[in-house]
Write a protein that holds these residues in place. Structure first.
Motif, PDB file in Angstrom:
ATOM      1  N   ALA A  76       0.737  -1.226   0.180  1.00  0.00           N
ATOM      2  CA  ALA A  76      -0.084  -0.276  -0.127  1.00  0.00           C
ATOM      3  C   ALA A  76       0.851   1.264  -0.036  1.00  0.00           C
ATOM      4  O   ALA A  76       0.529   2.339  -0.607  1.00  0.00           O
ATOM      5  CB  ALA A  76      -0.967   0.234   1.355  1.00  0.00           C
ATOM      6  N   ALA A  77       2.059   1.095   0.627  1.00  0.00           N
ATOM      7  CA  ALA A  77       2.954   2.299   0.891  1.00  0.00           C
ATOM      8  C   ALA A  77       3.932   2.603  -0.654  1.00  0.00           C
ATOM      9  O   ALA A  77       4.015   3.844  -0.827  1.00  0.00           O
ATOM     10  CB  ALA A  77       3.831   2.411   1.990  1.00  0.00           C
ATOM     11  N   GLY A  78       4.012   1.688  -1.164  1.00  0.00           N
ATOM     12  CA  GLY A  78       4.753   1.909  -2.397  1.00  0.00           C
ATOM     13  C   GLY A  78       4.705   0.846  -3.410  1.00  0.00           C
ATOM     14  O   GLY A  78       5.726   0.724  -4.218  1.00  0.00           O
ATOM     15  N   ARG A  79       3.809   0.147  -3.405  1.00  0.00           N
ATOM     16  CA  ARG A  79       3.771  -0.865  -4.422  1.00  0.00           C
ATOM     17  C   ARG A  79       4.987  -1.889  -4.545  1.00  0.00           C
ATOM     18  O   ARG A  79       5.458  -2.303  -5.462  1.00  0.00           O
ATOM     19  CB  ARG A  79       3.094  -0.362  -5.891  1.00  0.00           C
ATOM     20  CG  ARG A  79       2.007   0.419  -5.755  1.00  0.00           C
ATOM     21  CD  ARG A  79       1.600   0.812  -7.065  1.00  0.00           C
ATOM     22  NE  ARG A  79       0.991  -0.383  -7.909  1.00  0.00           N
ATOM     23  CZ  ARG A  79      -0.142  -0.847  -7.818  1.00  0.00           C
ATOM     24  NH1 ARG A  79      -1.089  -0.234  -6.856  1.00  0.00           N
ATOM     25  NH2 ARG A  79      -0.886  -1.814  -8.566  1.00  0.00           N
ATOM     26  N   HIS A  80       5.306  -2.460  -3.339  1.00  0.00           N
ATOM     27  CA  HIS A  80       6.470  -3.064  -3.186  1.00  0.00           C
ATOM     28  C   HIS A  80       6.091  -4.400  -3.854  1.00  0.00           C
ATOM     29  O   HIS A  80       5.417  -5.377  -3.422  1.00  0.00           O
ATOM     30  CB  HIS A  80       6.860  -3.274  -1.893  1.00  0.00           C
ATOM     31  CG  HIS A  80       8.250  -3.793  -1.608  1.00  0.00           C
ATOM     32  ND1 HIS A  80       8.533  -5.154  -1.964  1.00  0.00           N
ATOM     33  CD2 HIS A  80       9.369  -3.334  -1.137  1.00  0.00           C
ATOM     34  CE1 HIS A  80       9.916  -5.305  -1.660  1.00  0.00           C
ATOM     35  NE2 HIS A  80      10.624  -4.158  -1.122  1.00  0.00           N
ATOM     36  N   PRO A  81       7.038  -4.858  -5.007  1.00  0.00           N
ATOM     37  CA  PRO A  81       6.729  -6.087  -5.729  1.00  0.00           C
ATOM     38  C   PRO A  81       6.875  -7.475  -5.069  1.00  0.00           C
ATOM     39  O   PRO A  81       5.939  -8.156  -5.166  1.00  0.00           O
ATOM     40  CB  PRO A  81       7.519  -6.017  -6.879  1.00  0.00           C
ATOM     41  CG  PRO A  81       8.549  -5.111  -6.534  1.00  0.00           C
ATOM     42  CD  PRO A  81       7.913  -4.195  -5.580  1.00  0.00           C
ATOM     43  N   GLU A  82       7.815  -7.472  -4.120  1.00  0.00           N
ATOM     44  CA  GLU A  82       8.212  -8.922  -3.456  1.00  0.00           C
ATOM     45  C   GLU A  82       6.940  -9.028  -2.222  1.00  0.00           C
ATOM     46  O   GLU A  82       6.589  -9.963  -2.016  1.00  0.00           O
ATOM     47  CB  GLU A  82       9.487  -9.096  -2.696  1.00  0.00           C
ATOM     48  CG  GLU A  82      10.526  -9.067  -3.861  1.00  0.00           C
ATOM     49  CD  GLU A  82      11.833  -9.000  -3.110  1.00  0.00           C
ATOM     50  OE1 GLU A  82      12.407 -10.115  -2.967  1.00  0.00           O
ATOM     51  OE2 GLU A  82      12.443  -7.891  -2.852  1.00  0.00           O
ATOM     52  N   ALA A  83       6.374  -7.775  -1.912  1.00  0.00           N
ATOM     53  CA  ALA A  83       5.216  -7.929  -0.813  1.00  0.00           C
ATOM     54  C   ALA A  83       4.122  -8.362  -1.522  1.00  0.00           C
ATOM     55  O   ALA A  83       3.308  -9.249  -1.001  1.00  0.00           O
ATOM     56  CB  ALA A  83       5.091  -6.233  -0.341  1.00  0.00           C
ATOM     57  N   ALA A  84       3.991  -8.119  -2.681  1.00  0.00           N
ATOM     58  CA  ALA A  84       2.708  -8.566  -3.479  1.00  0.00           C
ATOM     59  C   ALA A  84       3.092 -10.044  -3.830  1.00  0.00           C
ATOM     60  O   ALA A  84       1.854 -10.836  -3.593  1.00  0.00           O
ATOM     61  CB  ALA A  84       2.626  -7.855  -4.823  1.00  0.00           C
ATOM     62  N   ILE A  85       4.017 -10.510  -4.129  1.00  0.00           N
ATOM     63  CA  ILE A  85       4.402 -12.059  -4.103  1.00  0.00           C
ATOM     64  C   ILE A  85       4.091 -12.583  -3.000  1.00  0.00           C
ATOM     65  O   ILE A  85       3.379 -13.709  -2.954  1.00  0.00           O
ATOM     66  CB  ILE A  85       5.869 -12.048  -4.706  1.00  0.00           C
ATOM     67  CG1 ILE A  85       5.881 -11.545  -6.047  1.00  0.00           C
ATOM     68  CG2 ILE A  85       6.064 -13.553  -4.840  1.00  0.00           C
ATOM     69  CD1 ILE A  85       7.363 -11.462  -6.617  1.00  0.00           C
ATOM     70  N   PHE A  86       4.429 -12.341  -1.833  1.00  0.00           N
ATOM     71  CA  PHE A  86       4.251 -12.996  -0.465  1.00  0.00           C
ATOM     72  C   PHE A  86       2.809 -12.944  -0.450  1.00  0.00           C
ATOM     73  O   PHE A  86       2.173 -13.948   0.013  1.00  0.00           O
ATOM     74  CB  PHE A  86       4.972 -12.366   0.654  1.00  0.00           C
ATOM     75  CG  PHE A  86       6.480 -12.688   0.731  1.00  0.00           C
ATOM     76  CD1 PHE A  86       6.553 -13.867   1.724  1.00  0.00           C
ATOM     77  CD2 PHE A  86       7.368 -12.234   0.358  1.00  0.00           C
ATOM     78  CE1 PHE A  86       7.747 -14.336   1.837  1.00  0.00           C
ATOM     79  CE2 PHE A  86       8.752 -12.699   0.451  1.00  0.00           C
ATOM     80  CZ  PHE A  86       8.992 -13.760   1.348  1.00  0.00           C
ATOM     81  N   MET A  87       1.954 -11.642  -0.562  1.00  0.00           N
ATOM     82  CA  MET A  87       0.675 -11.882  -0.354  1.00  0.00           C
ATOM     83  C   MET A  87      -0.198 -12.894  -1.432  1.00  0.00           C
ATOM     84  O   MET A  87      -0.867 -13.647  -0.761  1.00  0.00           O
ATOM     85  CB  MET A  87       0.206 -10.513  -0.438  1.00  0.00           C
ATOM     86  CG  MET A  87       0.259  -9.508   0.756  1.00  0.00           C
ATOM     87  SD  MET A  87       0.153 -10.023   2.370  1.00  0.00           S
ATOM     88  CE  MET A  87      -1.786 -10.252   2.118  1.00  0.00           C
ATOM     89  N   GLY A  88       0.377 -12.791  -2.591  1.00  0.00           N
ATOM     90  CA  GLY A  88      -0.152 -13.998  -3.392  1.00  0.00           C
ATOM     91  C   GLY A  88      -0.120 -15.369  -2.887  1.00  0.00           C
ATOM     92  O   GLY A  88      -0.859 -16.318  -3.015  1.00  0.00           O
ATOM     93  N   ASP A  89       1.111 -15.659  -2.488  1.00  0.00           N
ATOM     94  CA  ASP A  89       1.491 -16.860  -1.738  1.00  0.00           C
ATOM     95  C   ASP A  89       0.314 -17.187  -0.688  1.00  0.00           C
ATOM     96  O   ASP A  89       0.115 -18.293  -0.477  1.00  0.00           O
ATOM     97  CB  ASP A  89       3.037 -16.957  -1.384  1.00  0.00           C
ATOM     98  CG  ASP A  89       3.841 -17.225  -2.702  1.00  0.00           C
ATOM     99  OD1 ASP A  89       3.364 -17.634  -3.696  1.00  0.00           O
ATOM    100  OD2 ASP A  89       5.226 -16.941  -2.481  1.00  0.00           O
ATOM    101  N   TYR A  90       0.392 -16.430   0.296  1.00  0.00           N
ATOM    102  CA  TYR A  90      -0.464 -16.541   1.393  1.00  0.00           C
ATOM    103  C   TYR A  90      -1.777 -16.723   0.956  1.00  0.00           C
ATOM    104  O   TYR A  90      -2.393 -17.735   1.545  1.00  0.00           O
ATOM    105  CB  TYR A  90      -0.374 -15.053   2.219  1.00  0.00           C
ATOM    106  CG  TYR A  90       0.758 -15.038   2.966  1.00  0.00           C
ATOM    107  CD1 TYR A  90       1.854 -15.765   3.144  1.00  0.00           C
ATOM    108  CD2 TYR A  90       0.842 -14.061   4.125  1.00  0.00           C
ATOM    109  CE1 TYR A  90       2.836 -15.685   3.781  1.00  0.00           C
ATOM    110  CE2 TYR A  90       1.987 -13.861   4.857  1.00  0.00           C
ATOM    111  CZ  TYR A  90       3.197 -14.631   5.070  1.00  0.00           C
ATOM    112  OH  TYR A  90       3.941 -14.613   5.763  1.00  0.00           O
ATOM    113  N   HIS A  91      -2.321 -15.983   0.064  1.00  0.00           N
ATOM    114  CA  HIS A  91      -3.651 -16.180  -0.489  1.00  0.00           C
ATOM    115  C   HIS A  91      -3.763 -17.687  -1.209  1.00  0.00           C
ATOM    116  O   HIS A  91      -4.939 -18.313  -0.716  1.00  0.00           O
ATOM    117  CB  HIS A  91      -4.240 -15.227  -1.297  1.00  0.00           C
ATOM    118  CG  HIS A  91      -4.606 -13.994  -0.856  1.00  0.00           C
ATOM    119  ND1 HIS A  91      -5.499 -13.669   0.239  1.00  0.00           N
ATOM    120  CD2 HIS A  91      -3.886 -12.843  -0.892  1.00  0.00           C
ATOM    121  CE1 HIS A  91      -5.680 -12.435   0.585  1.00  0.00           C
ATOM    122  NE2 HIS A  91      -4.678 -11.787   0.013  1.00  0.00           N
ATOM    123  N   LEU A  92      -2.995 -17.971  -1.825  1.00  0.00           N
ATOM    124  CA  LEU A  92      -3.111 -19.391  -2.450  1.00  0.00           C
ATOM    125  C   LEU A  92      -2.959 -20.692  -1.334  1.00  0.00           C
ATOM    126  O   LEU A  92      -3.699 -21.424  -1.376  1.00  0.00           O
ATOM    127  CB  LEU A  92      -1.673 -19.665  -3.267  1.00  0.00           C
ATOM    128  CG  LEU A  92      -1.918 -18.840  -4.722  1.00  0.00           C
ATOM    129  CD1 LEU A  92      -0.562 -19.019  -5.405  1.00  0.00           C
ATOM    130  CD2 LEU A  92      -3.156 -19.539  -5.472  1.00  0.00           C
TER     131      LEU A  92
END
Length: 217
Positions: free
Chosen positions: A201-217
């Motif tokens: 949310a703060a800076g569209r950090h790409p690796e943070a998005a990848i971790f969140m995607g893994d969590y949702h999976l």
């Protein structure tokens, strides 16, 4: 009795004396210009930094690298913060993963002729760590270097988490992600997810998005 020397024209004597003085002044000026061109003795700290970096990067011999390092170090010793940062970064034996380079000149190639400056590096990084007006990228790099054990906590006076926490408090995405990664490695996935969400949310950090995607999976 007067000799020929006694009867010499005083005007000629004065002429040769003046010529000698003028010659000495000109030679001294030329020597000063040469020394300044070679060692940047009269340069501003910013000029010393720029010239020093140019020499260090383009050096084809240890002598050239040391000359550039000397210019850069004189600026750093004068308290010129960009030069302190450059010296600290160039002193690193290598740049670890996730490190955010401040100077594109830093890295293995630039170090090939540089002197061993490990002790000076610790002093410079400690000086930077103690400042309250540091660029956030440098705060993040301090955390990375401590985590990778390229710097020691006792040398710097703080832990990697200390620096990441300072960044997180300023809503910096790199600091938030680093704390999330630490929580993830410790198995606290709920708190880690909160940090990754905040980092994205703060800076569209790409690796943070990848971790969140893994969590949702």
């Amino acid at each position: 009795m007067y000799t020929a020397a006694d009867r010499a024209d005083p005007g000629k004597t004065h002429f040769w004396a003046k010529l000698a003085i003028i010659t000495i002044v000109i030679l001294t000026a030329i020597l000063g210009l040469w020394l300044n061109a070679r060692y940047c003795l009269l340069c501003t700290d910013s000029q010393k930094l720029d010239r020093g970096l140019e020499l260090v990067v383009a050096a084809e011999s240890e002598n050239e690298a040391r000359r550039g390092w000397g210019m850069l170090s004189r600026a750093a010793d004068n308290g010129h913060m960009p030069a302190v940062i450059a010296r600290a970064e160039l002193s690193l034996p290598h740049l670890p993963d996730r490190y955010l380079k401040i100077y594109p000149e830093a890295g293995k190639n630039a170090r090939r002729y540089l002197p061993d400056a490990q002790k000076q590096s610790a002093i410079d990084w400690r000086l930077l760590a103690q400042r309250n007006d540091l660029d956030e990228n440098i705060l993040y790099n301090l955390g990375v270097l401590l985590r990778q054990e390229l710097l020691q906590e006792e040398d710097i006076g703080g832990t990697a988490e200390d620096f990441f926490q300072r960044l997180a408090e300023n809503n910096n995405p790199f600091g938030l992600f680093a704390l999330g990664q630490q929580l993830h490695l410790g198995g606290d996935y709920r708190k880690a997810a909160n940090r990754f969400t905040a980092a994205f949310a703060a800076g569209r950090h790409p690796e943070a998005a990848i971790f969140m995607g893994d969590y949702h999976l």
